[in-house]
Design a protein around this motif. Structure first.
Motif, PDB file in Angstrom:
ATOM      1  N   PHE A 110      38.451  37.381  41.985  1.00  0.00           N
ATOM      2  CA  PHE A 110      38.795  38.577  41.219  1.00  0.00           C
ATOM      3  C   PHE A 110      39.732  39.424  42.067  1.00  0.00           C
ATOM      4  N   THR A 111      40.842  39.830  41.480  1.00  0.00           N
ATOM      5  CA  THR A 111      41.804  40.669  42.173  1.00  0.00           C
ATOM      6  C   THR A 111      41.916  41.998  41.443  1.00  0.00           C
ATOM      7  N   SER A 112      41.594  43.073  42.107  1.00  0.00           N
ATOM      8  CA  SER A 112      41.656  44.380  41.462  1.00  0.00           C
ATOM      9  C   SER A 112      43.093  44.850  41.291  1.00  0.00           C
ATOM     10  N   SER A 113      43.338  45.585  40.204  1.00  0.00           N
ATOM     11  CA  SER A 113      44.656  46.155  39.951  1.00  0.00           C
ATOM     12  C   SER A 113      44.593  47.672  39.770  1.00  0.00           C
ATOM     13  N   LYS A 114      43.383  48.193  39.495  1.00  0.00           N
ATOM     14  CA  LYS A 114      43.233  49.634  39.287  1.00  0.00           C
ATOM     15  C   LYS A 114      41.804  50.042  39.619  1.00  0.00           C
ATOM     16  N   VAL A 115      41.664  51.114  40.379  1.00  0.00           N
ATOM     17  CA  VAL A 115      40.343  51.634  40.743  1.00  0.00           C
ATOM     18  C   VAL A 115      40.284  53.112  40.379  1.00  0.00           C
ATOM     19  N   THR A 123      35.101  52.470  38.696  1.00  0.00           N
ATOM     20  CA  THR A 123      35.476  51.548  37.630  1.00  0.00           C
ATOM     21  C   THR A 123      36.654  50.733  38.150  1.00  0.00           C
ATOM     22  N   VAL A 124      36.467  49.427  38.220  1.00  0.00           N
ATOM     23  CA  VAL A 124      37.472  48.552  38.829  1.00  0.00           C
ATOM     24  C   VAL A 124      37.993  47.558  37.791  1.00  0.00           C
ATOM     25  N   ALA A 125      39.299  47.622  37.532  1.00  0.00           N
ATOM     26  CA  ALA A 125      39.936  46.695  36.602  1.00  0.00           C
ATOM     27  C   ALA A 125      40.761  45.696  37.399  1.00  0.00           C
ATOM     28  N   GLY A 126      40.828  44.475  36.890  1.00  0.00           N
ATOM     29  CA  GLY A 126      41.594  43.466  37.601  1.00  0.00           C
ATOM     30  C   GLY A 126      41.637  42.156  36.848  1.00  0.00           C
ATOM     31  N   THR A 127      41.865  41.077  37.574  1.00  0.00           N
ATOM     32  CA  THR A 127      41.978  39.745  36.978  1.00  0.00           C
ATOM     33  C   THR A 127      40.940  38.807  37.562  1.00  0.00           C
ATOM     34  N   ASP A 134      43.116  32.725  34.030  1.00  0.00           N
ATOM     35  CA  ASP A 134      43.061  34.134  34.432  1.00  0.00           C
ATOM     36  C   ASP A 134      42.751  35.003  33.218  1.00  0.00           C
ATOM     37  N   LYS A 135      41.790  35.919  33.394  1.00  0.00           N
ATOM     38  CA  LYS A 135      41.416  36.830  32.320  1.00  0.00           C
ATOM     39  C   LYS A 135      41.225  38.233  32.888  1.00  0.00           C
ATOM     40  N   PRO A 136      41.583  39.267  32.103  1.00  0.00           N
ATOM     41  CA  PRO A 136      41.342  40.633  32.574  1.00  0.00           C
ATOM     42  C   PRO A 136      39.840  40.917  32.591  1.00  0.00           C
ATOM     43  N   LEU A 137      39.405  41.670  33.584  1.00  0.00           N
ATOM     44  CA  LEU A 137      37.991  42.010  33.713  1.00  0.00           C
ATOM     45  C   LEU A 137      37.866  43.402  34.312  1.00  0.00           C
ATOM     46  N   THR A 138      36.993  44.218  33.726  1.00  0.00           N
ATOM     47  CA  THR A 138      36.707  45.551  34.261  1.00  0.00           C
ATOM     48  C   THR A 138      35.223  45.643  34.566  1.00  0.00           C
TER      49      THR A 138
END
Length: 204
Positions: A110-115, A123-127, A134-138
């Motif tokens: 999982f790679t975070s893109s927004k915290v 709240t951590v959003a990423g892939t 690959d799917k988006p996951l928060t």
């Protein structure tokens, strides 16, 4: 039972992975301590009981700045072959092409893109990368505490979330209703300061 194991393995797949931390100050940079971290998953078997399993190897980095969460990042990677369901034959089935296919897809990440700060949590959003998809996951990451070990500060973090294995092309046992589609995963990590890790490397 092998089917059930497969789902469990899938759950671990949604572990976090992020690129190595480079920008935060050392005091905000942490490295996951595999020996004191846990990845636990559960999946429904035959529509009745919950089946639990673990992934024994999780690594990664965390860069956390509560005052500037947008500068933070979470990186976690799970070794798919480290799945453990207490039965060797089942574990081998889960590592094979019916499930994780570890030879082709050795890790779950999982790679975070927004915290963002959410009260005391983040709240951590990423892939999420699992089984070549690959799917988006928060997720919501909860700090579980801080302490000291051998003169060094340690910190704990935990998250629980749910994914559908069919979203990642893992459908073994679904048609027969032998294993559920939803996999519940809990990742609880203890982390050491990145600086402490670097010092340990120099002393060897």
């Amino acid at each position: 039972m092998k089917t059930l194991l497969a789902v469990a393995a899938l759950t671990a797949a949604f572990s976090f992975r992020t690129d190595p931390v480079t920008s935060p100050a050392p005091k905000d940079a942490w490295i996951i301590d595999t020996a004191h971290s846990s990845v636990v998953f559960k999946v429904k078997h035959a529509g009745s009981s919950w089946f639990y399993g673990v992934f024994k190897t999780v690594t990664g980095t965390i860069a956390l700045d509560a005052a500037a969460p947008d500068q933070s990042s979470f990186a976690v990677e799970i070794d798919a072959a480290s799945i453990d369901t207490r039965i060797a034959d089942r574990d081998q089935h889960l590592r094979g092409p019916d499930f994780f296919d570890c030879k082709q897809f050795p890790t779950l990440s999982f790679t975070s893109s927004k915290v963002e700060k959410a009260g005391d949590d983040f709240t951590v959003a990423g892939t999420l990368s699992l089984h070549g998809i690959d799917k988006p996951l928060t997720v919501v990451v909860k700090p579980s505490g801080t302490g000291e070990m051998m003169g060094k500060k340690v910190a704990g973090f935990e998250t629980t979330f749910v994914i559908k294995r069919s979203d990642f092309g893992i459908e073994y046992g679904l048609a027969q209703k032998a294993l559920g589609d939803e996999v519940h995963l809990t990742i609880a990590v203890e982390a050491n300061p990145m600086e402490a890790k670097k010092e340990a490397g120099k002393s060897k």
